[in-house]
Structure formats: structure tokens, C-alpha cells
Scaffold this motif. Structure first.
Motif, PDB file in Angstrom:
ATOM      1  N   TYR A  57      44.299  23.017  20.467  1.00 52.76           N
ATOM      2  CA  TYR A  57      45.074  23.773  21.447  1.00 52.76           C
ATOM      3  C   TYR A  57      46.347  24.327  20.804  1.00 52.76           C
ATOM      4  CZ  TYR A  57      42.076  21.402  24.847  1.00 52.76           C
ATOM      5  OH  TYR A  57      41.011  20.928  25.546  1.00 52.76           O
ATOM      6  N   SER A  58      46.978  23.502  19.984  1.00 48.24           N
ATOM      7  CA  SER A  58      48.206  23.932  19.331  1.00 48.24           C
ATOM      8  C   SER A  58      47.958  25.140  18.439  1.00 48.24           C
ATOM      9  CB  SER A  58      48.788  22.785  18.501  1.00 48.24           C
ATOM     10  OG  SER A  58      49.930  23.206  17.799  1.00 48.24           O
ATOM     11  N   ARG A  59      46.847  25.125  17.699  1.00 46.82           N
ATOM     12  CA  ARG A  59      46.526  26.252  16.816  1.00 46.82           C
ATOM     13  C   ARG A  59      46.311  27.533  17.622  1.00 46.82           C
ATOM     14  NH1 ARG A  59      41.417  24.672  13.594  1.00 46.82           N
ATOM     15  NH2 ARG A  59      41.755  26.754  12.691  1.00 46.82           N
ATOM     16  N   ILE A  60      45.633  27.407  18.749  1.00 46.43           N
ATOM     17  CA  ILE A  60      45.382  28.590  19.589  1.00 46.43           C
ATOM     18  C   ILE A  60      46.687  29.132  20.154  1.00 46.43           C
ATOM     19  CG2 ILE A  60      44.281  29.404  21.715  1.00 46.43           C
ATOM     20  CD1 ILE A  60      42.100  27.249  21.183  1.00 46.43           C
ATOM     21  N   LEU A  61      47.529  28.226  20.665  1.00 47.62           N
ATOM     22  CA  LEU A  61      48.799  28.663  21.255  1.00 47.62           C
ATOM     23  C   LEU A  61      49.708  29.291  20.208  1.00 47.62           C
ATOM     24  CD1 LEU A  61      49.559  25.740  23.741  1.00 47.62           C
ATOM     25  CD2 LEU A  61      48.767  28.036  24.281  1.00 47.62           C
ATOM     26  N   GLN A  62      49.698  28.734  19.000  1.00 48.78           N
ATOM     27  CA  GLN A  62      50.510  29.312  17.939  1.00 48.78           C
ATOM     28  C   GLN A  62      50.090  30.747  17.656  1.00 48.78           C
ATOM     29  OE1 GLN A  62      53.205  28.235  16.153  1.00 48.78           O
ATOM     30  NE2 GLN A  62      53.292  26.532  17.580  1.00 48.78           N
ATOM     31  N   GLU A  63      48.795  30.978  17.640  1.00 45.70           N
ATOM     32  CA  GLU A  63      48.302  32.336  17.387  1.00 45.70           C
ATOM     33  C   GLU A  63      48.625  33.268  18.549  1.00 45.70           C
ATOM     34  OE1 GLU A  63      46.952  35.256  15.117  1.00 45.70           O
ATOM     35  OE2 GLU A  63      46.988  33.160  14.439  1.00 45.70           O
ATOM     36  N   LEU A  64      48.488  32.764  19.772  1.00 46.43           N
ATOM     37  CA  LEU A  64      48.774  33.579  20.948  1.00 46.43           C
ATOM     38  C   LEU A  64      50.235  33.973  21.035  1.00 46.43           C
ATOM     39  CD1 LEU A  64      46.595  31.696  23.584  1.00 46.43           C
ATOM     40  CD2 LEU A  64      46.321  34.089  22.925  1.00 46.43           C
ATOM     41  N   ARG A  65      51.103  33.154  20.446  1.00 48.51           N
ATOM     42  CA  ARG A  65      52.534  33.413  20.522  1.00 48.51           C
ATOM     43  C   ARG A  65      53.012  34.421  19.470  1.00 48.51           C
ATOM     44  NH1 ARG A  65      54.919  33.001  25.169  1.00 48.51           N
ATOM     45  NH2 ARG A  65      54.449  31.083  26.249  1.00 48.51           N
ATOM     46  N   LYS A  66      52.121  34.821  18.570  1.00 48.93           N
ATOM     47  CA  LYS A  66      52.500  35.804  17.562  1.00 48.93           C
ATOM     48  C   LYS A  66      52.635  37.183  18.208  1.00 48.93           C
ATOM     49  CE  LYS A  66      50.418  33.456  13.581  1.00 48.93           C
ATOM     50  NZ  LYS A  66      49.372  33.526  12.517  1.00 48.93           N
ATOM     51  N   GLU A  67      53.410  38.032  17.552  1.00 50.31           N
ATOM     52  CA  GLU A  67      53.619  39.380  18.090  1.00 50.31           C
ATOM     53  C   GLU A  67      52.300  40.146  18.182  1.00 50.31           C
ATOM     54  OE1 GLU A  67      56.383  43.294  17.126  1.00 50.31           O
ATOM     55  OE2 GLU A  67      56.956  41.306  16.357  1.00 50.31           O
ATOM     56  N   GLU A  68      51.421  39.936  17.195  1.00 47.69           N
ATOM     57  CA  GLU A  68      50.100  40.557  17.218  1.00 47.69           C
ATOM     58  C   GLU A  68      49.049  39.472  16.956  1.00 47.69           C
ATOM     59  OE1 GLU A  68      49.751  43.889  14.630  1.00 47.69           O
ATOM     60  OE2 GLU A  68      51.495  44.932  15.463  1.00 47.69           O
ATOM     61  N   PRO A  69      48.673  38.733  18.014  1.00 49.34           N
ATOM     62  CA  PRO A  69      47.711  37.650  17.817  1.00 49.34           C
ATOM     63  C   PRO A  69      46.353  38.179  17.352  1.00 49.34           C
ATOM     64  CG  PRO A  69      48.224  37.951  20.158  1.00 49.34           C
ATOM     65  CD  PRO A  69      49.113  38.864  19.407  1.00 49.34           C
ATOM     66  N   SER A  70      45.711  37.402  16.527  1.00 50.01           N
ATOM     67  CA  SER A  70      44.395  37.766  16.002  1.00 50.01           C
ATOM     68  C   SER A  70      43.307  37.206  16.913  1.00 50.01           C
ATOM     69  CB  SER A  70      44.211  37.228  14.585  1.00 50.01           C
ATOM     70  OG  SER A  70      42.858  37.327  14.200  1.00 50.01           O
ATOM     71  N   PHE A  71      42.566  38.090  17.536  1.00 55.58           N
ATOM     72  CA  PHE A  71      41.478  37.654  18.414  1.00 55.58           C
ATOM     73  C   PHE A  71      40.430  36.877  17.612  1.00 55.58           C
ATOM     74  CE2 PHE A  71      37.224  38.328  20.068  1.00 55.58           C
ATOM     75  CZ  PHE A  71      37.352  37.834  21.360  1.00 55.58           C
ATOM     76  N   ASN A  72      40.134  37.356  16.409  1.00 53.19           N
ATOM     77  CA  ASN A  72      39.101  36.697  15.605  1.00 53.19           C
ATOM     78  C   ASN A  72      39.483  35.263  15.243  1.00 53.19           C
ATOM     79  OD1 ASN A  72      37.208  38.759  15.548  1.00 53.19           O
ATOM     80  ND2 ASN A  72      38.210  39.793  13.822  1.00 53.19           N
ATOM     81  N   LYS A  73      40.761  35.043  14.909  1.00 55.88           N
ATOM     82  CA  LYS A  73      41.210  33.688  14.583  1.00 55.88           C
ATOM     83  C   LYS A  73      41.054  32.762  15.781  1.00 55.88           C
ATOM     84  CE  LYS A  73      44.523  34.659  10.858  1.00 55.88           C
ATOM     85  NZ  LYS A  73      45.948  34.576  10.441  1.00 55.88           N
ATOM     86  N   ILE A  74      41.476  33.255  16.950  1.00 58.32           N
ATOM     87  CA  ILE A  74      41.374  32.439  18.170  1.00 58.32           C
ATOM     88  C   ILE A  74      39.912  32.138  18.485  1.00 58.32           C
ATOM     89  CG2 ILE A  74      41.776  32.433  20.666  1.00 58.32           C
ATOM     90  CD1 ILE A  74      44.266  34.202  20.088  1.00 58.32           C
TER      91      ILE A  74
END
Length: 400
Positions: free
Chosen positions: A203-220
């Protein structure tokens, strides 16, 4: 207008209602230039306009009233099935008040006696539906006989200021049916292995990515598809939204969208790690997060809204995991400012946590103090608090 709410639970730790604590403004504790009745009427009118259900949902609203307000017709603004009339221990009890309470009870309103003192309330105990007992001022061991006597009269007894789980269990054993206090938001530290670390990290990894200015859909998407439990839950959520089948988890995520996904992940994370905890703990996290974000936007922290949001979201993580905050935040990639504020209660974000806590406890003097430090107009607080309560209710309704 300042309004906070404190949850009231039943024995199953389900919400029965909320006590509403309020002030027209930060000076109204002394009621300078305005009567207490006028002050209460102003707030009551505001509640009516906002919609009480927006603040208490399907629960009961417990509201303190003085003598003049009990005798007024303004109470009729709120439906009887939503309101519990709390009679303060300072209210003058005379024949007119007794008849008025009987009339209101006949109209369907529940009558509660606040800060119960037997000698003070003796003449209106037969009218009462609920009696509140402050278990700090009147310890449980000293009131066993009184509790039995009240229960024999089929009166619901509420334990107020329940600060520990031990107090809660003891009060349940004595026969109390309702409970008020912040015991549910305090960790019960136990020596046990933690099997929640893996999910917490995901969950932490997903939230960290979502909080980026341009989150990567593929990473999530890659994080989620690597976890069968998360993949299953994504498909289940989206299956309730669409009739057409999905060929893949990634396609389901595309339909969900990043904003919806972020909300869902927040609730999923909190729900997962707070197993066997009351849903009110999740609600508190969500309300704090959105309220903190509102405070940041309207204060000197406006450029740190995401950081404040995350800090507030994790502010009761220790209680959810029954661990120290330091242990709970292990392996979660958060900023030093968030870590220091939650673990050590130091750093420049701490005043926001202090403000939110003071607001929850209706400590209006501290609210004013920390609002000044944060540089936010105090009049914007209720607006943000109400929005946070509504948002949390929506998220919980949507995803749980």
C-alpha cells in the motif's frame, strides 16, 4: 461557528451517535454580549441549515442545552429521531422544566442527563432515557450500586471519558451500554509478530507513486497485479461498477482512474491493517487527512498539502496496528518531517496535528492558539471540518 463531534459507541464498538461540541466564536465561552441561549440558537440554526445528517450520518446527535433553550421552540427544528437532548447538571430543575421534558419525551426526543449526580437529578431520573457518567470523576468501583439501580429502571447508561480499553471492558462488564472517549484511538501495545508488513509495504508503494506529480500507471498496475489479494479486490470493486467483463486487472484499473484508485487504496490500507478495530478509527484517519489538507491549503503550509494529508492519514496508525508509532512506520517511505511529527511530536508540521486534536476535543482556546501559529483564519475551520466529514462518509460508503 465552531463544531466538533465526539463518537459514542455501543458495546459492539459500532457508532450510536456523536456528541456535538460547539461555540459561535472563540470568545463565546464567556458569552460576552450574547446569552448562552442565543449562542446555542445560532449554532443550532447553522446545524439545521447544513443538515444534521451531514455531521452525524445515521447516528444520534447529542447536544447540551441550558434551561432557556430546553423551554424554547427551537428544538423542533431537528427531528426527534435524530436528537438526544442533554440536560446539563447546571440546569435549574423546577416543575416547568419537568413538564417540558415530559412533553419532549412524548414527542419522541430522547432525554440524557449529563455528568450524572444522583442528588442533583433525582426528580428527573424517571424521565431520562440515557444517563451519562464521567468515569474519571466518578470511578467505576465507586458506582456499582448506582449502576445496578439505574439498570433496574431500564435506563441506558453511558460511560463518559473512557480513556483505556481496560476501562471499556470493565464498564461493559458492569452493564454500561454506551461509551464515549478516545480509548479506541490509542494503541494497545502487545508482544506479537506482525503479519501485516507485506500488505503495508504494498500500500505504501502505491500511495508513494500516487503522490508524485506525474504518477506512473504502469508502476501502480505492476504492484497490484503482483498481489493476488489486491488484484482480486480491484476486480471485485470494478465488477460492481460495470456490466461488461474485464480482460485484465490493468484494464479494470484504467476504468477506475487514478483519483478513484487513490481513495480506494487509502480505505483498503486502513481497513486491512485495522482488523478488529472499530470503523470509526478509519473514519478518523480520513477526516483528519482531508481536514489537514484543507488547513494546509488555507495556511502557510499551502505548498505542502500532500505531505500534511499523508501525515494526518497515518496519525492513528499506531492504534490500528497496536504498535508504537515508530514500529508502525517501519519500511514506509515518508518524509523526515512526517516521521518526526508522528514519532517524536517535533518539527514544523506538529502545529497542524495539535490544531486537529484540539478541534476534535473542542478545546477552543488551543484551536485559536494553533490557528494563529499556522496562520489560518479560524473561521475557515468548520467549513473544512464539515467537508472532511462528508468526504470520509462518501469514501467509506463507496469502498467498505
Amino acid at each position: 461557528m465552531f463544531i466538533a463531534r465526539q463518537p459514542i459507541f455501543n458495546k459492539s464498538m459500532k457508532i450510536y451517535g456523536y456528541e456535538l461540541l460547539y461555540r459561535v466564536d472563540l470568545n463565546s465561552e464567556e458569552f460576552a454580549n450574547v446569552s448562552s441561549t442565543s449562542a446555542t440558537a445560532s449554532v443550532f440554526g447553522g446545524l439545521f441549515e447544513q443538515g444534521l445528517n451531514q455531521i452525524v450520518g445515521n447516528g444520534k446527535a447529542f447536544v447540551n442545552f441550558d434551561y432557556d433553550f430546553i423551554m424554547s421552540d427551537t428544538i423542533g427544528l431537528i427531528p426527534s429521531d435524530s436528537l438526544v437532548i442533554e440536560v446539563l447538571e447546571t440546569v435549574k430543575i423546577d416543575e416547568a422544566l419537568i413538564e417540558r421534558l415530559k412533553y419532549l419525551k412524548g414527542m419522541g426526543y430522547k432525554i440524557a442527563l449529563d455528568d450524572f449526580k444522583k442528588d442533583v437529578f433525582s426528580s428527573i431520573i424517571p424521565i431520562a432515557d440515557i444517563i451519562k457518567i464521567d468515569i474519571i470523576n466518578t470511578p467505576l468501583d465507586t458506582i456499582k450500586y448506582d449502576v445496578k439501580e439505574l439498570l433496574s429502571q431500564h435506563i441506558t447508561i453511558l460511560a463518559e471519558k473512557v480513556e483505556t480499553e481496560e476501562d471499556f471492558r470493565k464498564a461493559v462488564d458492569m452493564g454500561f451500554q454506551l461509551f464515549q472517549g478516545f480509548f479506541f484511538s490509542k494503541p494497545k501495545i502487545v508482544a506479537k509478530s506482525n503479519d501485516k508488513n507485506y500488505s503495508k509495504i504494498q500500500y505504501s508503494r502505491i500511495l508513494q507513486e500516487l503522490r508524485k506529480e506525474e504518477p506512473s500507471f504502469n508502476k501502480i498496475a505492476n504492484i497490484i497485479v503482483s498481489d493476488v489479494n489486491l488484484s482480486y479486490r480491484v476486480m471485485r470493486v470494478m465488477s460492481n461498477r460495470r456490466k461488461d467483463p474485464f480482460n485484465s486487472v490493468k484494464l479494470a484499473l484504467q476504468y477506475m482512474g487514478l483519483i478513484e484508485l487513490e481513495r480506494w487504496i487509502h480505505v483498503l490500507m486502513l481497513q486491512s491493517i485495522s482488523k478488529d478495530k472499530p470503523v470509526e478509527l478509519i473514519r478518523m484517519s480520513l477526516v483528519r487527512a482531508k481536514f489537514g489538507e484543507h488547513i494546509a491549503i488555507h495556511s502557510k503550509y499551502r505548498n505542502r498539502r500532500d505531505e500534511v494529508y499523508t501525515m494526518c492519514l497515518f496519525s492513528v496508525l499506531d492504534a490500528m496496528l497496536d504498535q508504537s508509532m515508530k514500529k508502525a512506520l517501519e519500511k514506509i517511505l515518508i518524509s523526515d518531517a512526517i516521521y518526526d511529527s508522528l514519532v517524536y511530536q517535533k518539527g514544523d508540521l506538529v502545529p497542524i496535528l495539535k490544531l486537529i486534536t484540539a478541534y476534535e476535543q473542542a478545546n477552543w482556546l488551543d484551536v485559536h492558539k494553533y490557528a494563529d501559529i499556522i496562520e489560518i483564519d479560524s473561521n475557515k475551520l468548520f467549513e473544512g471540518y464539515l467537508k472532511a466529514v462528508k468526504w470520509a462518509a462518501y469514501v467509506l460508503y463507496t469502498f467498505i
